[in-house]
Design an enzyme around this catalytic site. Sequence first.
Site, PDB file in Angstrom:
ATOM      1  N   ASP A   1     -49.433  63.240  38.530  1.00 31.25           N
ATOM      2  CA  ASP A   1     -48.323  63.037  39.455  1.00 31.25           C
ATOM      3  C   ASP A   1     -47.157  63.992  39.199  1.00 31.25           C
ATOM      4  O   ASP A   1     -46.103  63.873  39.816  1.00 31.25           O
ATOM      5  CB  ASP A   1     -47.834  61.582  39.359  1.00 31.25           C
TER       6      ASP A   1
ATOM      7  N   ASP B   1     -54.776  62.891  43.985  1.00 31.89           N
ATOM      8  CA  ASP B   1     -53.537  63.691  43.893  1.00 31.89           C
ATOM      9  C   ASP B   1     -53.673  64.945  43.035  1.00 31.89           C
ATOM     10  O   ASP B   1     -52.781  65.792  43.057  1.00 31.89           O
ATOM     11  CB  ASP B   1     -52.350  62.886  43.335  1.00 31.89           C
TER      12      ASP B   1
ATOM     13  N   ASP C   1     -47.713  49.172  47.269  1.00 29.50           N
ATOM     14  CA  ASP C   1     -47.454  50.561  46.919  1.00 29.50           C
ATOM     15  C   ASP C   1     -46.188  50.705  46.079  1.00 29.50           C
ATOM     16  O   ASP C   1     -45.968  51.752  45.477  1.00 29.50           O
ATOM     17  CB  ASP C   1     -47.281  51.410  48.185  1.00 29.50           C
TER      18      ASP C   1
END
Length: 469
Positions: free
Chosen positions: A140, A177, A321
């Site tokens: 991330d 990601d 989320d």
Amino acid sequence: MDGSEVDQSREFVMRRTTLLGTTGALSALLALTAAALTPTTASAAVSAATIRSASAATLYGAGPYRSDTSEAARQATALATSDPAGAAAARTIAQYPVATWLGDWTQGATLTKTIDAAVAGAERTGTTPVFVTYAIPQRDCGGYSAGGFDEATYDAWVDQIAARLTGHRAAVVVEPDSLAMLSNAACSATLDQQRYRILSREVDAFTAAGVPAYLDAGNSNWVPPAVMAARLDSAGVRRARGFFTNVANYYPTAQEQAYAEKVSAATGGSHYVVDTSRNGRGWRGTWCNGPGSGLGTSPRVVADGTGLDALLWVKTPGASDGTCNGGPAAGKWWSTFAQALVANAQLGTQATAPAATPAVPAPAVAPTAHRDRIASGASRRVTVSGWAFDRDDLSKAVTMRVVVAGKVVGTTAARTSRPDVDRVYGVGPSHGFTVTVAVPSGRRSVCLTAVGIGRGGDTSIGCATVIVR
């Protein structure tokens, strides 16, 4: 998820998962072919060409695996009295397969137990467990889901996963990601190169283990197809099964498939899967707990002549989320949102197996076995205990062989009561063993082998050094 935004939930998706199973040792290997899964030897690594050419029906068998102990299943029980509507929504979600996330919260014995439980459950039904790896270094790039291992730890962790999956039908969604996020200014050029190196090694580990791996391709509204294809090539996609799109996002399947076909064409015909867990009503104006979202097409294998292998639920539907749009902390079950997902669901027609799907053969595997204890409790005596079963014939007791200095010093049948093993694997209660054997005094290496009943071979469950009285 757009390029400037990150799904907060993934780091926590599986933190609350009840970890069932045990450290079984399963040694039979399967080589994937375009027509069937067939046994092979431990020395025969599977080639990328074999992985890429196999049919989706071969790779997924009767479809993605559904766990009876999923987060939704646990919530259905937990909410039964306090929130009947929420429990009903959770029960609906629990009817469908959801991927199993592996991260820095699943290491060592916990990782082994998590994998073994899913693999065993899938083998009972002829289905395929889908795992997600999510622990890459600088995950991330310092965003909401920051974390992960260092490179050496990560490589060893991947090797443990690959070794555990070798010989079993499984699929792995590799690091959501990890490639699309490289568009973020917080990610450095140095990190880019490390990431390509790590992902290439991960691809090779899973391919050699006979496991189809899918790399990160973001989604249709993030990275242009040509740029995404270049990143995928740098990460070794042509040695993997392919890539995935739309993980934890809401974009319509048709839009994702149009994007994925362009990426596929630019990466040598790579296959792909699409996350449809929450895209039933398409993009909802935000990546974070999109208001009005609905469950998308239920998980299923696809045979439509394109590169699409399957529609999967990778994100856990019902998990928040993050603290946005009224949600609780990331990864927490949000009953209100789960109810909305069910109310707005667009699950598609009932999934059926393609006419050309080959019959799934009964497994030919080595015994699953575990030793609980090896100890010397009396003069020139060693007691060994544990459990074992063989899916080639669960009605028969596995023979356990005790070896010291290369000589068999005793055998016993694994037939005593072990209800704990039955609860995890559903194999019946009588698979335990305890045996005391004569061993000369001194420092001795005591080894234990579960003798296979069928064609899957034997399972060694290792040796222990014991000081014998």
